[in-house]
Design a protein around this motif. Structure first.
Motif, PDB file in Angstrom:
ATOM      1  N   PRO A 109       7.003  15.843   3.486  1.00 48.74           N
ATOM      2  CA  PRO A 109       6.316  15.895   4.785  1.00 48.74           C
ATOM      3  C   PRO A 109       4.889  15.346   4.714  1.00 48.74           C
ATOM      4  N   LEU A 110       4.186  15.655   3.630  1.00 42.96           N
ATOM      5  CA  LEU A 110       2.823  15.142   3.471  1.00 42.96           C
ATOM      6  C   LEU A 110       2.832  13.647   3.185  1.00 42.96           C
ATOM      7  N   ALA A 111       3.797  13.193   2.375  1.00 45.22           N
ATOM      8  CA  ALA A 111       3.873  11.773   2.049  1.00 45.22           C
ATOM      9  C   ALA A 111       4.165  10.935   3.287  1.00 45.22           C
ATOM     10  N   LEU A 112       4.999  11.445   4.189  1.00 48.26           N
ATOM     11  CA  LEU A 112       5.301  10.703   5.416  1.00 48.26           C
ATOM     12  C   LEU A 112       4.078  10.640   6.331  1.00 48.26           C
ATOM     13  N   ASP A 113       3.303  11.716   6.371  1.00 43.30           N
ATOM     14  CA  ASP A 113       2.042  11.675   7.123  1.00 43.30           C
ATOM     15  C   ASP A 113       1.093  10.640   6.520  1.00 43.30           C
ATOM     16  N   PHE A 114       1.088  10.563   5.192  1.00 46.34           N
ATOM     17  CA  PHE A 114       0.251   9.569   4.504  1.00 46.34           C
ATOM     18  C   PHE A 114       0.651   8.154   4.917  1.00 46.34           C
ATOM     19  N   LEU A 115       1.947   7.884   4.996  1.00 51.28           N
ATOM     20  CA  LEU A 115       2.411   6.552   5.403  1.00 51.28           C
ATOM     21  C   LEU A 115       1.963   6.207   6.817  1.00 51.28           C
ATOM     22  N   CYS A 116       1.978   7.201   7.694  1.00 54.18           N
ATOM     23  CA  CYS A 116       1.536   6.953   9.072  1.00 54.18           C
ATOM     24  C   CYS A 116       0.075   6.537   9.125  1.00 54.18           C
ATOM     25  N   ARG A 272      -3.513   5.677 -16.233  1.00 50.01           N
ATOM     26  CA  ARG A 272      -4.649   4.853 -15.824  1.00 50.01           C
ATOM     27  C   ARG A 272      -4.903   3.775 -16.859  1.00 50.01           C
ATOM     28  N   GLN A 273      -4.692   2.542 -16.453  1.00 47.80           N
ATOM     29  CA  GLN A 273      -4.965   1.389 -17.297  1.00 47.80           C
ATOM     30  C   GLN A 273      -5.853   0.455 -16.498  1.00 47.80           C
ATOM     31  N   GLY A 274      -7.156   0.471 -16.807  1.00 49.30           N
ATOM     32  CA  GLY A 274      -8.094  -0.310 -16.028  1.00 49.30           C
ATOM     33  C   GLY A 274      -8.477   0.415 -14.743  1.00 49.30           C
ATOM     34  N   LEU A 275      -8.970  -0.328 -13.771  1.00 52.55           N
ATOM     35  CA  LEU A 275      -9.415   0.237 -12.506  1.00 52.55           C
ATOM     36  C   LEU A 275      -8.226   0.745 -11.711  1.00 52.55           C
ATOM     37  N   LEU A 276      -8.338   1.949 -11.175  1.00 50.94           N
ATOM     38  CA  LEU A 276      -7.240   2.553 -10.429  1.00 50.94           C
ATOM     39  C   LEU A 276      -7.060   1.829  -9.099  1.00 50.94           C
ATOM     40  N   PRO A 277      -5.841   1.334  -8.811  1.00 49.89           N
ATOM     41  CA  PRO A 277      -5.612   0.650  -7.524  1.00 49.89           C
ATOM     42  C   PRO A 277      -5.952   1.564  -6.356  1.00 49.89           C
ATOM     43  N   LEU A 278      -6.440   0.962  -5.294  1.00 50.10           N
ATOM     44  CA  LEU A 278      -6.879   1.746  -4.140  1.00 50.10           C
ATOM     45  C   LEU A 278      -5.717   2.505  -3.503  1.00 50.10           C
ATOM     46  N   LYS A 279      -4.518   1.945  -3.547  1.00 53.53           N
ATOM     47  CA  LYS A 279      -3.362   2.634  -2.967  1.00 53.53           C
ATOM     48  C   LYS A 279      -3.096   3.952  -3.693  1.00 53.53           C
ATOM     49  N   VAL A 280      -3.311   3.967  -5.029  1.00 57.41           N
ATOM     50  CA  VAL A 280      -3.117   5.192  -5.809  1.00 57.41           C
ATOM     51  C   VAL A 280      -4.235   6.176  -5.506  1.00 57.41           C
ATOM     52  N   ARG A 281      -5.460   5.695  -5.482  1.00 62.02           N
ATOM     53  CA  ARG A 281      -6.593   6.573  -5.176  1.00 62.02           C
ATOM     54  C   ARG A 281      -6.457   7.165  -3.781  1.00 62.02           C
ATOM     55  N   ALA A 282      -6.029   6.358  -2.819  1.00 64.46           N
ATOM     56  CA  ALA A 282      -5.865   6.857  -1.455  1.00 64.46           C
ATOM     57  C   ALA A 282      -4.792   7.940  -1.405  1.00 64.46           C
ATOM     58  N   PHE A 283      -3.693   7.733  -2.133  1.00 70.22           N
ATOM     59  CA  PHE A 283      -2.617   8.730  -2.147  1.00 70.22           C
ATOM     60  C   PHE A 283      -3.094  10.037  -2.769  1.00 70.22           C
ATOM     61  N   LEU A 284      -3.808   9.949  -3.892  1.00 70.29           N
ATOM     62  CA  LEU A 284      -4.314  11.154  -4.541  1.00 70.29           C
ATOM     63  C   LEU A 284      -5.301  11.890  -3.639  1.00 70.29           C
ATOM     64  N   ASP A 285      -6.213  11.143  -3.029  1.00 75.94           N
ATOM     65  CA  ASP A 285      -7.208  11.767  -2.156  1.00 75.94           C
ATOM     66  C   ASP A 285      -6.543  12.454  -0.960  1.00 75.94           C
ATOM     67  N   TRP A 286      -5.444  11.885  -0.494  1.00 81.18           N
ATOM     68  CA  TRP A 286      -4.725  12.474   0.643  1.00 81.18           C
ATOM     69  C   TRP A 286      -3.951  13.719   0.221  1.00 81.18           C
ATOM     70  N   MET A 287      -3.214  13.616  -0.886  1.00 82.44           N
ATOM     71  CA  MET A 287      -2.272  14.660  -1.263  1.00 82.44           C
ATOM     72  C   MET A 287      -2.933  15.887  -1.876  1.00 82.44           C
ATOM     73  N   VAL A 288      -3.946  15.705  -2.701  1.00 83.28           N
ATOM     74  CA  VAL A 288      -4.497  16.835  -3.462  1.00 83.28           C
ATOM     75  C   VAL A 288      -4.936  17.983  -2.562  1.00 83.28           C
TER      76      VAL A 288
END
Length: 301
Positions: A109-116, A272-288
């Protein structure tokens, strides 16, 4: 010879454990994979792999080269992400993995809200009840239940869940309410394999007590054990997130709640290998923060 392509082939072979497994991973013919590794060895003037009938082993030179190749490939991937704009706007394919029931109830449910909220992200979801190797299976973020065993991953704890003992009102009306873990010796139970050994250990006045109910049904999923409890077959014990609907509707009630003290952590993990992609950072910031709130609310039900 395309050295970058040869490096990627070598890494696939090493990660897969054999030339044939590497060819399957790459979806490439085995002779082609073997030839590219051999060409790389001739170019370098040294053996990288020791080939046996069943697997491969790295030589000393091979270990050094593979480590350097991983860094080079990671740097190129990071440069490609920068060029494509993935570090400017959250976009692209994001792969996540989660346990089946927990993922269905708490994560999706949270992941689908993230996609929206992020229309340029495509979500690939792998729902399985096994530990997924994030790097080997090209997964960006994993949701892990219980103690972490892979120390190479970055982890963010979002909360805990605990085991809860359930029974239906009809069952309790027929058999009485157990007040202490020892009382379960006079009660029937529906158990499932994943927690069977640990599920009947309770805390009684600071002491661990092994309860011994009469097992009426032994299932390999908690869903079946919970359904048996709803039907009045016996008491059941399962993670606190797995009988939310039954608790809300009154089909099940909690029992022995004061003795259910064992908790299990929930983490979001990522490599984490190098700079974290923004899509991953955005997902973590949303979900945590949202998962922390959702897990906190479990105790209020």
């Amino acid at each position: 010879m395309d050295r970058l392509d040869a490096m990627q082939v070598l890494l696939a072979v090493v990660d897969a454990g054999s030339l044939s497994a590497g060819s399957r991973k790459l979806n490439a013919p085995l002779p082609s994979v073997s030839r590219k590794v051999a060409e790389l060895e001739r170019f370098l003037g040294t053996h990288l792999l020791i080939r046996t009938s069943r697997n491969i082993q790295l030589t000393d030179a091979g270990r050094d080269y593979v480590e350097a190749a991983r860094q080079i490939v990671a740097q190129i991937k990071e440069a490609e992400l920068r060029a494509s704009g993935e570090y400017e706007v959250p976009r692209g394919e994001l792969a996540i993995t989660m346990p089946l029931v927990f993922g269905q109830q708490q994560v999706m449910p949270l992941a689908l809200d993230f996609l929206c909220e992020h229309p340029e992200i495509i979500l690939n979801v792998l729902s399985v009840d096994r530990v997924v190797h994030l790097v080997d299976e090209h997964v960006d973020v994993g949701i892990r239940l219980g103690r972490l065993v892979d120390s190479s991953l970055y982890a963010v704890k979002v909360g805990d869940f605990r085991l809860v003992t359930y029974a239906s009102p009809a069952y309790l009306a027929r058999n009485g309410l157990p007040l202490r873990p020892e009382d379960l010796v006079n009660h029937d139970a529906a158990v499932f394999g994943a927690i069977e050994a640990a599920s009947w250990i309770y805390d009684l006045d600071g002491q661990k007590v092994q309860a011994a109910p009469n097992i009426r049904i032994r299932a390999n999923t908690s869903t079946d054990a919970i359904e048996a409890a709803v039907r009045g077959i016996g008491v059941a014990r399962a993670p606190s997130y797995q009988a939310l609907n039954e608790l809300r509707t009154g089909a099940l009630v909690r029992i022995l709640d004061e003795h259910d003290n064992k908790t299990f952590p929930v983490h979001l993990v990522y490599a984490r290998q190098g700079l974290l992609p923004l899509k991953v950072r955005a997902f973590l910031d949303w979900m945590v923060p949202r998962m922390r709130e959702a897990l906190r609310q479990l105790e209020d039900i």
